[in-house]
Design a protein around this motif. Structure first.
Motif, PDB file in Angstrom:
ATOM      1  N   ALA A  11     -18.636   8.422  -7.899  1.00  0.00           N
ATOM      2  CA  ALA A  11     -19.243   7.226  -8.475  1.00  0.00           C
ATOM      3  C   ALA A  11     -19.335   7.336 -10.002  1.00  0.00           C
ATOM      4  O   ALA A  11     -19.069   6.367 -10.719  1.00  0.00           O
ATOM      5  N   SER A  12     -19.694   8.501 -10.496  1.00  0.00           N
ATOM      6  CA  SER A  12     -19.777   8.699 -11.954  1.00  0.00           C
ATOM      7  C   SER A  12     -18.420   8.516 -12.612  1.00  0.00           C
ATOM      8  O   SER A  12     -18.317   7.925 -13.691  1.00  0.00           O
ATOM      9  N   GLY A  13     -17.367   9.008 -11.958  1.00  0.00           N
ATOM     10  CA  GLY A  13     -16.019   8.818 -12.483  1.00  0.00           C
ATOM     11  C   GLY A  13     -15.638   7.349 -12.537  1.00  0.00           C
ATOM     12  O   GLY A  13     -15.040   6.886 -13.514  1.00  0.00           O
ATOM     13  N   ASP A  55     -21.320   1.812  -6.900  1.00  0.00           N
ATOM     14  CA  ASP A  55     -22.553   1.602  -6.139  1.00  0.00           C
ATOM     15  C   ASP A  55     -22.308   1.793  -4.647  1.00  0.00           C
ATOM     16  O   ASP A  55     -23.107   2.426  -3.947  1.00  0.00           O
ATOM     17  N   GLN A  56     -21.199   1.244  -4.163  1.00  0.00           N
ATOM     18  CA  GLN A  56     -20.870   1.365  -2.749  1.00  0.00           C
ATOM     19  C   GLN A  56     -20.603   2.827  -2.376  1.00  0.00           C
ATOM     20  O   GLN A  56     -21.016   3.289  -1.314  1.00  0.00           O
ATOM     21  N   THR A  57     -19.937   3.554  -3.253  1.00  0.00           N
ATOM     22  CA  THR A  57     -19.653   4.970  -3.009  1.00  0.00           C
ATOM     23  C   THR A  57     -20.939   5.769  -2.908  1.00  0.00           C
ATOM     24  O   THR A  57     -21.084   6.625  -2.028  1.00  0.00           O
ATOM     25  N   ARG A  58     -21.882   5.484  -3.798  1.00  0.00           N
ATOM     26  CA  ARG A  58     -23.181   6.168  -3.731  1.00  0.00           C
ATOM     27  C   ARG A  58     -23.894   5.872  -2.410  1.00  0.00           C
ATOM     28  O   ARG A  58     -24.437   6.771  -1.780  1.00  0.00           O
ATOM     29  N   GLN A  59     -23.889   4.603  -2.005  1.00  0.00           N
ATOM     30  CA  GLN A  59     -24.561   4.220  -0.763  1.00  0.00           C
ATOM     31  C   GLN A  59     -23.903   4.897   0.436  1.00  0.00           C
ATOM     32  O   GLN A  59     -24.587   5.404   1.323  1.00  0.00           O
ATOM     33  N   GLU A  60     -22.576   4.919   0.457  1.00  0.00           N
ATOM     34  CA  GLU A  60     -21.860   5.579   1.545  1.00  0.00           C
ATOM     35  C   GLU A  60     -22.168   7.074   1.564  1.00  0.00           C
ATOM     36  O   GLU A  60     -22.316   7.672   2.632  1.00  0.00           O
TER      37      GLU A  60
END
Length: 98
Positions: free
Chosen positions: A36-38, A73-78
């Motif tokens: 997500a940071s990337g 955001d979606q990657t963090r949630q997943e």
């Protein structure tokens, strides 16, 4: 089938316990955070480039940047969801072992 699943989960939990303090769930979440940071860094680069452009080119880059931020955001949630699933699986394996 249940026994094989239990053995697999117990083995996974045992491997996670040997991780030097990091659980498998922590590793899953950290990997999602890094991804997500990337994505956010790439979005920021696009936003910076868009500031030097005008018209459709700038708007296109801004739209792409917004899409990357949404993906982050979606990657963090997943990652959070997967980490929770790993924690639940490890907890269930421990409970079933008792």
């Amino acid at each position: 089938m249940k026994i094989a699943k239990f053995i697999a989960l117990a083995g996974f939990a045992a491997l996670a316990a040997c991780g030097g303090g990091n659980t498998a769930a922590d590793n899953v979440q950290a990997q999602a955070e890094n991804t997500a940071s990337g994505l956010e860094n790439e979005a920021q680069n696009m936003t910076d480039q868009a500031e030097n452009m005008t018209g459709n080119a700038a708007e296109s880059l801004e739209n792409q940047a917004a899409a990357l931020e949404n993906q982050a955001d979606q990657t963090r949630q997943e990652g959070e969801n997967k980490a929770e699933a790993v924690e639940n699986a490890a907890s269930n394996a421990t409970t079933n072992a008792q």
